[in-house]
Motif scaffolding. Sequence first.
Motif, PDB file in Angstrom:
ATOM      1  N   ILE A  43     -11.980   9.394   4.536  1.00 57.28           N
ATOM      2  CA  ILE A  43     -12.236   8.466   3.439  1.00 57.28           C
ATOM      3  C   ILE A  43     -13.531   8.823   2.719  1.00 57.28           C
ATOM      4  CG2 ILE A  43     -12.740   6.048   2.893  1.00 57.28           C
ATOM      5  CD1 ILE A  43     -10.831   5.242   5.105  1.00 57.28           C
ATOM      6  N   THR A  59      -7.583   4.950  -4.156  1.00 53.33           N
ATOM      7  CA  THR A  59      -6.945   3.838  -3.453  1.00 53.33           C
ATOM      8  C   THR A  59      -6.497   4.330  -2.078  1.00 53.33           C
ATOM      9  OG1 THR A  59      -6.169   2.832  -5.503  1.00 53.33           O
ATOM     10  CG2 THR A  59      -5.039   2.188  -3.463  1.00 53.33           C
ATOM     11  N   VAL A  60      -6.907   3.634  -1.045  1.00 52.55           N
ATOM     12  CA  VAL A  60      -6.596   4.034   0.333  1.00 52.55           C
ATOM     13  C   VAL A  60      -5.669   2.999   0.947  1.00 52.55           C
ATOM     14  CG1 VAL A  60      -7.526   4.536   2.618  1.00 52.55           C
ATOM     15  CG2 VAL A  60      -8.820   5.194   0.572  1.00 52.55           C
ATOM     16  N   LEU A 106     -13.169  11.177  -0.224  1.00 55.14           N
ATOM     17  CA  LEU A 106     -12.410  10.750  -1.393  1.00 55.14           C
ATOM     18  C   LEU A 106     -13.336  10.198  -2.475  1.00 55.14           C
ATOM     19  CD1 LEU A 106      -9.499   8.905   0.463  1.00 55.14           C
ATOM     20  CD2 LEU A 106      -9.577  11.291  -0.305  1.00 55.14           C
ATOM     21  N   ILE A 127      -3.738   2.283   4.574  1.00 56.63           N
ATOM     22  CA  ILE A 127      -3.594   2.653   5.978  1.00 56.63           C
ATOM     23  C   ILE A 127      -2.463   1.825   6.585  1.00 56.63           C
ATOM     24  CG2 ILE A 127      -4.714   2.744   8.231  1.00 56.63           C
ATOM     25  CD1 ILE A 127      -7.368   3.083   6.837  1.00 56.63           C
TER      26      ILE A 127
END
Length: 207
Positions: A121, A129-130, A124, A132
């Motif tokens: 992360i 937009t992450v 980035l 999980i």
Amino acid sequence: VDVTGIQEAGLRDQVIGQVRMIRVEATVQHRNDDPCARVATQMACICAGARKRAAVINDLIRTTNPELLVAVFSEPHTAAHQWLHQETPGHHRFDPGLLSSVGSPMRHVCEAVDGAVGTVIEQLPPEATVLITCLGGERVTHGGSYFLHDLLVRLGYSVYPTYAPVPNDDSESWLRFESPPTLRLDWSKTRAFALPWSPEGYLRINQ
């Protein structure tokens, strides 16, 4: 790390070469006669695998600048197959000695994966937009391979050598009788045996 899906010319060979060059630290104990040392070694290797996976992913991010990145960390799944019962003190394979010696293997592995995901992360851009997700839940099993092994021994399909310990007549002891880490059976007399790593209770026929 699965790189079979990489199609760009030269990139697949480049990734394979870089994977081989990446080194991660793992505390490995070589006393294989000690069950706790074996678990500590396995746990260290799984945790090291998570760190190496993150290193490969981060290298791909830097070299390819992807618009969409999908990364999978399978280490918790592997660890859960081995040690999820260690999170349930009432489980008949729960080992308090292992807990006091190495702690919770599941916690160690999950913390390693959490740290590895964090390093990804960090690579980035802020506007990324992450998401999980978890492919499936986890639940301790009390049957399957455990029960099937006991049943095959009791019915005479799985036969131990004469020097192996034999459970007594108490019915509960049969339910708690475990297969050894390796299937040290009398293969001249064994006709079927349970797969110890299969929670569903699969067996193999010895022809």
